[in-house]
Design a protein around this motif. Structure first.
Motif, short mmCIF file in Angstrom:
data_model
loop_
_atom_site.label_atom_id
_atom_site.label_comp_id
_atom_site.label_asym_id
_atom_site.label_seq_id
_atom_site.Cartn_x
_atom_site.Cartn_y
_atom_site.Cartn_z
N UNK A 255 0.84 -1.20 0.00
CA UNK A 255 0.00 0.00 0.00
C UNK A 255 0.88 1.25 0.00
N UNK A 256 0.47 2.23 -0.76
CA UNK A 256 1.25 3.46 -0.89
C UNK A 256 1.52 4.09 0.47
N UNK B 214 -0.32 -12.21 1.00
CA UNK B 214 0.06 -12.13 -0.40
C UNK B 214 -1.22 -12.09 -1.22
N UNK B 215 -1.35 -11.09 -2.08
CA UNK B 215 -2.47 -10.99 -3.00
C UNK B 215 -1.95 -11.35 -4.39
N UNK B 216 -2.36 -12.51 -4.87
CA UNK B 216 -1.92 -12.98 -6.19
C UNK B 216 -2.93 -12.51 -7.22
N UNK C 249 -6.66 -3.34 -0.64
CA UNK C 249 -5.94 -3.79 -1.83
C UNK C 249 -6.70 -4.91 -2.54
N UNK C 250 -7.33 -5.80 -1.79
CA UNK C 250 -8.13 -6.87 -2.39
C UNK C 250 -9.30 -6.30 -3.19
N UNK C 251 -9.97 -5.29 -2.63
CA UNK C 251 -11.09 -4.66 -3.33
C UNK C 251 -10.61 -3.97 -4.60
N UNK C 252 -9.48 -3.28 -4.52
CA UNK C 252 -8.93 -2.59 -5.69
C UNK C 252 -8.70 -3.57 -6.83
N UNK D 45 -8.95 -8.69 -11.37
CA UNK D 45 -7.56 -9.14 -11.38
C UNK D 45 -7.23 -10.11 -10.25
N UNK D 46 -7.92 -10.01 -9.12
CA UNK D 46 -7.55 -10.79 -7.93
C UNK D 46 -7.82 -12.28 -8.14
#
Length: 71
Positions: free
Chosen positions: A10-11, A20-22, A47-50, A56-57
């Motif tokens: 995250x920024x 880990x988000x693959x 990040x998962x929602x993004x 993509x997730x």
């Protein structure tokens, strides 16, 4: 020489990663390709929602499990 502790993707976040988000972008990656973002507990959902709203997730795995699987 010691290993660096992985940090959240995250920024601006400098917290140790736990997840880990693959993911992959089907427009530019082959179906089996997996890119990864790392997430702390606080940023995992964001990040998962993004990635999820873009389609993509692919998977969310604990970092220690990812390492054990040879991710």
């Amino acid at each position: 020489m010691s290993e660096e502790t992985p940090i959240c993707s995250a920024k601006g976040c400098r917290v140790d990663a736990v997840w880990v988000l693959a993911w992959n972008n089907p427009k530019i990656h082959t179906p089996e390709r997996r890119k990864t973002w790392l997430a702390c507990e606080e940023h995992r959902e964001h990040l998962s929602q993004f990635l999820g709203v873009r389609g993509f997730l692919k998977d969310v795995v604990l970092l220690k499990e990812w390492d054990e699987l040879g991710g």
